[in-house]
Design an enzyme around this catalytic site. Structure first.
Site, PDB file in Angstrom:
ATOM      1  N   LYS A  22      33.768 107.888  30.975  1.00  0.00           N
ATOM      2  CA  LYS A  22      34.746 107.374  31.978  1.00  0.00           C
ATOM      3  C   LYS A  22      35.133 108.388  32.909  1.00  0.00           C
ATOM      4  O   LYS A  22      34.711 108.181  34.305  1.00  0.00           O
ATOM      5  CB  LYS A  22      35.710 106.727  31.467  1.00  0.00           C
ATOM      6  CG  LYS A  22      36.690 105.961  32.662  1.00  0.00           C
ATOM      7  CD  LYS A  22      37.852 105.206  31.901  1.00  0.00           C
ATOM      8  CE  LYS A  22      38.885 106.154  31.496  1.00  0.00           C
ATOM      9  NZ  LYS A  22      39.862 106.877  32.424  1.00  0.00           N
ATOM     10  N   ASN A  23      35.616 109.572  32.759  1.00  0.00           N
ATOM     11  CA  ASN A  23      36.419 110.330  33.411  1.00  0.00           C
ATOM     12  C   ASN A  23      35.500 111.118  34.251  1.00  0.00           C
ATOM     13  O   ASN A  23      35.961 111.639  35.327  1.00  0.00           O
ATOM     14  CB  ASN A  23      37.508 111.205  32.929  1.00  0.00           C
ATOM     15  CG  ASN A  23      38.663 110.316  32.203  1.00  0.00           C
ATOM     16  OD1 ASN A  23      38.748 108.991  32.667  1.00  0.00           O
ATOM     17  ND2 ASN A  23      39.583 110.753  31.596  1.00  0.00           N
ATOM     18  N   CYS A 116      52.526 104.816  36.801  1.00  0.00           N
ATOM     19  CA  CYS A 116      51.651 104.569  35.697  1.00  0.00           C
ATOM     20  C   CYS A 116      52.600 104.800  34.431  1.00  0.00           C
ATOM     21  O   CYS A 116      53.639 105.394  34.520  1.00  0.00           O
ATOM     22  CB  CYS A 116      50.843 105.876  35.881  1.00  0.00           C
ATOM     23  SG  CYS A 116      49.690 106.039  34.298  1.00  0.00           S
ATOM     24  N   ARG A 121      53.040 111.121  37.583  1.00  0.00           N
ATOM     25  CA  ARG A 121      51.816 111.442  38.024  1.00  0.00           C
ATOM     26  C   ARG A 121      51.717 111.515  39.553  1.00  0.00           C
ATOM     27  O   ARG A 121      50.886 110.741  40.473  1.00  0.00           O
ATOM     28  CB  ARG A 121      50.634 110.501  37.458  1.00  0.00           C
ATOM     29  CG  ARG A 121      50.738 110.219  36.009  1.00  0.00           C
ATOM     30  CD  ARG A 121      49.690 109.594  35.421  1.00  0.00           C
ATOM     31  NE  ARG A 121      48.307 110.144  35.564  1.00  0.00           N
ATOM     32  CZ  ARG A 121      47.177 109.444  35.063  1.00  0.00           C
ATOM     33  NH1 ARG A 121      47.375 108.344  34.568  1.00  0.00           N
ATOM     34  NH2 ARG A 121      45.905 109.944  35.031  1.00  0.00           N
ATOM     35  N   ASP A 124      50.669 115.707  44.567  1.00  0.00           N
ATOM     36  CA  ASP A 124      51.240 116.866  45.488  1.00  0.00           C
ATOM     37  C   ASP A 124      50.331 117.744  45.419  1.00  0.00           C
ATOM     38  O   ASP A 124      49.877 118.284  46.515  1.00  0.00           O
ATOM     39  CB  ASP A 124      52.595 117.440  44.958  1.00  0.00           C
ATOM     40  CG  ASP A 124      52.742 117.801  43.875  1.00  0.00           C
ATOM     41  OD1 ASP A 124      52.337 116.967  42.817  1.00  0.00           O
ATOM     42  OD2 ASP A 124      52.885 118.785  43.397  1.00  0.00           O
ATOM     43  N   ASP A 309      44.454 113.380  25.938  1.00  0.00           N
ATOM     44  CA  ASP A 309      44.014 112.131  25.729  1.00  0.00           C
ATOM     45  C   ASP A 309      43.281 111.631  24.245  1.00  0.00           C
ATOM     46  O   ASP A 309      43.118 110.434  24.044  1.00  0.00           O
ATOM     47  CB  ASP A 309      42.695 111.726  26.541  1.00  0.00           C
ATOM     48  CG  ASP A 309      42.999 111.752  28.040  1.00  0.00           C
ATOM     49  OD1 ASP A 309      42.124 111.884  28.745  1.00  0.00           O
ATOM     50  OD2 ASP A 309      44.021 111.615  28.462  1.00  0.00           O
ATOM     51  N   ARG A 401      39.543  99.154  30.041  1.00  0.00           N
ATOM     52  CA  ARG A 401      39.440  99.911  31.094  1.00  0.00           C
ATOM     53  C   ARG A 401      38.646 101.257  30.569  1.00  0.00           C
ATOM     54  O   ARG A 401      38.026 101.854  31.626  1.00  0.00           O
ATOM     55  CB  ARG A 401      40.783 100.721  31.519  1.00  0.00           C
ATOM     56  CG  ARG A 401      41.738  99.611  32.120  1.00  0.00           C
ATOM     57  CD  ARG A 401      43.103 100.193  32.814  1.00  0.00           C
ATOM     58  NE  ARG A 401      42.503 101.113  33.826  1.00  0.00           N
ATOM     59  CZ  ARG A 401      43.355 101.734  34.723  1.00  0.00           C
ATOM     60  NH1 ARG A 401      44.627 101.634  34.526  1.00  0.00           N
ATOM     61  NH2 ARG A 401      43.160 102.820  35.342  1.00  0.00           N
TER      62      ARG A 401
HETATM   63  C1  EPZ Z   1      42.805 113.205  34.466  1.00  0.00           C
HETATM   64  O1  EPZ Z   1      44.212 112.656  35.040  1.00  0.00           O
HETATM   65  C2  EPZ Z   1      42.579 112.049  33.394  1.00  0.00           C
HETATM   66  N1  EPZ Z   1      41.964 110.935  34.154  1.00  0.00           N
HETATM   67  C3  EPZ Z   1      43.356 111.589  32.397  1.00  0.00           C
HETATM   68  O2  EPZ Z   1      42.967 110.700  31.426  1.00  0.00           O
HETATM   69  C4  EPZ Z   1      43.890 112.821  31.516  1.00  0.00           C
HETATM   70  O3  EPZ Z   1      44.914 112.636  30.628  1.00  0.00           O
HETATM   71  C5  EPZ Z   1      44.232 113.813  32.794  1.00  0.00           C
HETATM   72  O4  EPZ Z   1      43.238 114.212  33.324  1.00  0.00           O
HETATM   73  C6  EPZ Z   1      44.772 115.325  31.898  1.00  0.00           C
HETATM   74  O5  EPZ Z   1      43.527 115.753  31.127  1.00  0.00           O
HETATM   75  C7  EPZ Z   1      40.888 110.969  34.846  1.00  0.00           C
HETATM   76  O6  EPZ Z   1      40.201 111.890  34.872  1.00  0.00           O
HETATM   77  C8  EPZ Z   1      40.479 109.506  35.476  1.00  0.00           C
HETATM   78  P1  EPZ Z   1      46.066 115.759  35.961  1.00  0.00           P
HETATM   79  P2  EPZ Z   1      44.646 113.394  36.140  1.00  0.00           P
HETATM   80  O7  EPZ Z   1      45.973 116.039  37.544  1.00  0.00           O
HETATM   81  O8  EPZ Z   1      43.552 114.122  37.016  1.00  0.00           O
HETATM   82  C9  EPZ Z   1      50.476 116.783  36.957  1.00  0.00           C
HETATM   83  C10 EPZ Z   1      42.538 108.664  30.302  1.00  0.00           C
HETATM   84  O9  EPZ Z   1      43.289 108.277  29.257  1.00  0.00           O
HETATM   85  N2  EPZ Z   1      49.990 116.712  38.462  1.00  0.00           N
HETATM   86  O10 EPZ Z   1      45.292 116.905  34.976  1.00  0.00           O
HETATM   87  O11 EPZ Z   1      45.509 112.629  36.915  1.00  0.00           O
HETATM   88  C11 EPZ Z   1      50.286 115.118  36.274  1.00  0.00           C
HETATM   89  O12 EPZ Z   1      51.618 114.578  36.506  1.00  0.00           O
HETATM   90  C12 EPZ Z   1      43.238 109.409  31.603  1.00  0.00           C
HETATM   91  O13 EPZ Z   1      41.333 108.436  30.483  1.00  0.00           O
HETATM   92  C13 EPZ Z   1      51.104 116.897  39.276  1.00  0.00           C
HETATM   93  O14 EPZ Z   1      52.247 117.557  39.140  1.00  0.00           O
HETATM   94  O15 EPZ Z   1      45.332 114.485  35.370  1.00  0.00           O
HETATM   95  C14 EPZ Z   1      50.365 115.557  34.682  1.00  0.00           C
HETATM   96  O16 EPZ Z   1      51.561 115.761  34.178  1.00  0.00           O
HETATM   97  C15 EPZ Z   1      44.771 109.085  31.170  1.00  0.00           C
HETATM   98  N3  EPZ Z   1      50.706 117.012  40.402  1.00  0.00           N
HETATM   99  C16 EPZ Z   1      49.414 117.046  34.754  1.00  0.00           C
HETATM  100  O17 EPZ Z   1      49.726 117.389  36.212  1.00  0.00           O
HETATM  101  C17 EPZ Z   1      49.528 116.724  40.948  1.00  0.00           C
HETATM  102  O18 EPZ Z   1      49.210 116.744  42.113  1.00  0.00           O
HETATM  103  C18 EPZ Z   1      48.160 116.668  34.542  1.00  0.00           C
HETATM  104  O19 EPZ Z   1      47.387 115.785  35.415  1.00  0.00           O
HETATM  105  C19 EPZ Z   1      48.553 116.215  39.833  1.00  0.00           C
HETATM  106  C20 EPZ Z   1      48.933 116.338  38.644  1.00  0.00           C
END
Ligand code: EPZ
Length: 422
Positions: A22-23, A116, A121, A124, A309, A401
């Site tokens: 999916k991702n 969420c 999430r 920035d 995950d 989903r």
């Molecule tokens: C991706 O989310 C995945 N989703 C998530 O899977 C997965 O848990 C996550 O990566 C971590 O591996 C998809 O790919 C659609 P991040 P993403 O940006 O890209 C913080 C599932 O179950 N952050 O790596 O949103 C954020 O808050 C889903 O399939 C900032 O602070 O994850 C988090 O604490 C759930 N600022 C951490 O970084 C930003 O601009 C990791 O987030 C972006 C992120």
């Protein structure tokens, strides 16, 4: 609303075919915006989030033909660069159109993703990445409004002070059609990033350092990319890990087909620590049950570390281990919503900040529980399959989903699971 009724306590047996990731598929669909020719995608998982992302592209004006696992997308007809709240609120990954829309159309407005369950999430880092390439970004009435310079985005160095999967994906897609070279420092290294980088490289924007945390992208300077071969989504490493946890928790021997073993190595290692054994082939893996599940200690981290995950699923397995396990969640600030639901099934889990102590109990017993987010819902299914008696898992729209034909795949290996309507 639908719910699942599961009669647990049965050994399972047989094989499960893993669907596309999916991702990875979500990023690939967003990246088709970079082309003005038809693109064929294959091995898509048949899940709600994929249908939502395809619907978003249609709302932007793209033409989409979609059957269960394949799609032909033509983004030459895109006539809007506004990702509206109604769609983005359904799925945060909609933010992945920011980079490609900016790169190809030099402007876009994307609704700020809603809240969420698993954490605030923010986006920035996505915004900082496109600003580094010259975009001007303002927030207006709940929308991120971004504008590239007249002649398009300009290659630059993007340094992520924190690893972000989505941020890296947006940076890659923004850089793809920018003028000049972009360097991404501290990039995420998840397999979906590697697949996206390979796709962009195939499409005509040379990418160096694929698979490492340092990526270099030679932008096409405004020339649309051309994906002239079908793009096959990689296998879903989280779906595969989830079914391995099903095998471990029910003391069953299960074979998974169409997996990429390298992508699930940490999951396999942790289940070996818990006493399970594995037969590994090129594209398939067989899990053989532990005599008695042993404790496990987990700290979630970015790939190739232990995936966040998979955290909830391992917690479900650890509830019936022989000693206390510790799980620390380091990526999200609120990803323990499944704890209270697991405790309703008789687990004995204690939280202190971002660390969960899972104290051993002899067995779980069926109850009615409620899914709160995608991976938490799969953890409840795992616990229900190992519990004595009948469990009802409610709010399984979360499950739909991201898991393709879950009941079918589980029934095929002997699980007593039925989807019912409230
Ligand atoms: C991706 O989310 C995945 N989703 C998530 O899977 C997965 O848990 C996550 O990566 C971590 O591996 C998809 O790919 C659609 P991040 P993403 O940006 O890209 C913080 C599932 O179950 N952050 O790596 O949103 C954020 O808050 C889903 O399939 C900032 O602070 O994850 C988090 O604490 C759930 N600022 C951490 O970084 C930003 O601009 C990791 O987030 C972006 C992120």
């Amino acid at each position: 609303m639908d719910y699942l009724e599961i009669e647990g306590g049965h050994k399972l047996n047989g094989s499960v075919t893993i669907s596309g990731a999916k991702n990875s598929a979500l990023a690939i669909i967003a990246a088709t915006i970079l082309s003005n020719k038809k693109v064929k995608l294959t091995n898509l998982p048949n899940v709600v989030d994929i249908r939502t992302m395809l619907k978003l592209l249609e709302m932007l004006g793209a033409k989409v033909e979609h059957n269960d696992t394949e799609a032909i997308i033509d983004c030459s007809t895109i006539n809007s660069t506004k990702a509206v709240y109604e769609i983005v609120a359904q799925m945060r990954a909609s933010i992945l159109v920011l980079g490609p829309l900016l790169s190809r159309f030099k402007e876009c407005s994307v609704s700020l993703p809603g809240g969420c369950a698993i954490g605030q999430r923010p986006i920035d880092l996505h915004i900082k990445a496109v600003e580094a390439l010259g975009a001007e970004v303002t927030l207006k009435e709940g929308y991120v409004v971004a504008k590239a310079p007249e002649d398009g985005l300009v290659g630059n160095k993007i340094i992520f002070d924190k690893i972000t999967v989505g941020g890296t994906e947006n940076a890659l897609m923004a850089a793809a059609m920018a003028n000049g070279v972009t360097e991404i420092v501290n990039a995420a290294k998840e397999p979906e990033i590697t697949q996206l980088a390979q796709m962009i490289n195939l499409g005509g924007a040379k990418v160096e350092g694929i698979g490492t945390g340092n990526l270099k992208i030679y932008g096409t300077g405004g020339v649309a990319l051309n994906f002239n071969e079908p793009i096959e989504t990689i296998p879903d490493r989280i779906e595969a890990g989830t079914y391995l946890c099903v095998g471990a928790a029910t003391y069953s021997t299960l074979t998974l087909d169409k997996v990429n073993v390298e992508h699930i190595q940490t999951t396999i290692n942790k289940l070996e620590e818990m006493g399970c054994e594995f037969d590994i082939d090129k594209n398939s893996v067989t899990i053989k049950p532990a005599k008695k599940l042993k404790k496990v200690n987990i700290i979630t981290s970015e790939y190739p570390g232990f995936p966040t995950d998979m955290q909830a699923q391992f917690m479900a397995v650890a509830t019936i281990a022989d000693e206390e396990s510790l799980i620390e969640e380091r990526l999200f600030e609120n990803r323990f919503m499944h704890v209270s639901e697991l405790n309703r099934l008789g687990a004995d889990i204690w939280l202190k900040g971002n660390v969960a102590a899972i104290r051993p109990v002899k067995e779980l017993n069926g109850a009615t529980v409620m899914a709160t987010d995608l991976r938490a819902s799969s953890a409840l299914v795992i616990a229900a399959l190992s519990a004595n008696g009948v469990t009802k898992v409610k709010r399984i729209y979360h499950l739909d989903r991201g898991y393709d034909k879950l009941e079918e795949k589980l029934s095929k290996i002997g699980a007593k699971i039925v989807r019912k309507k409230e």
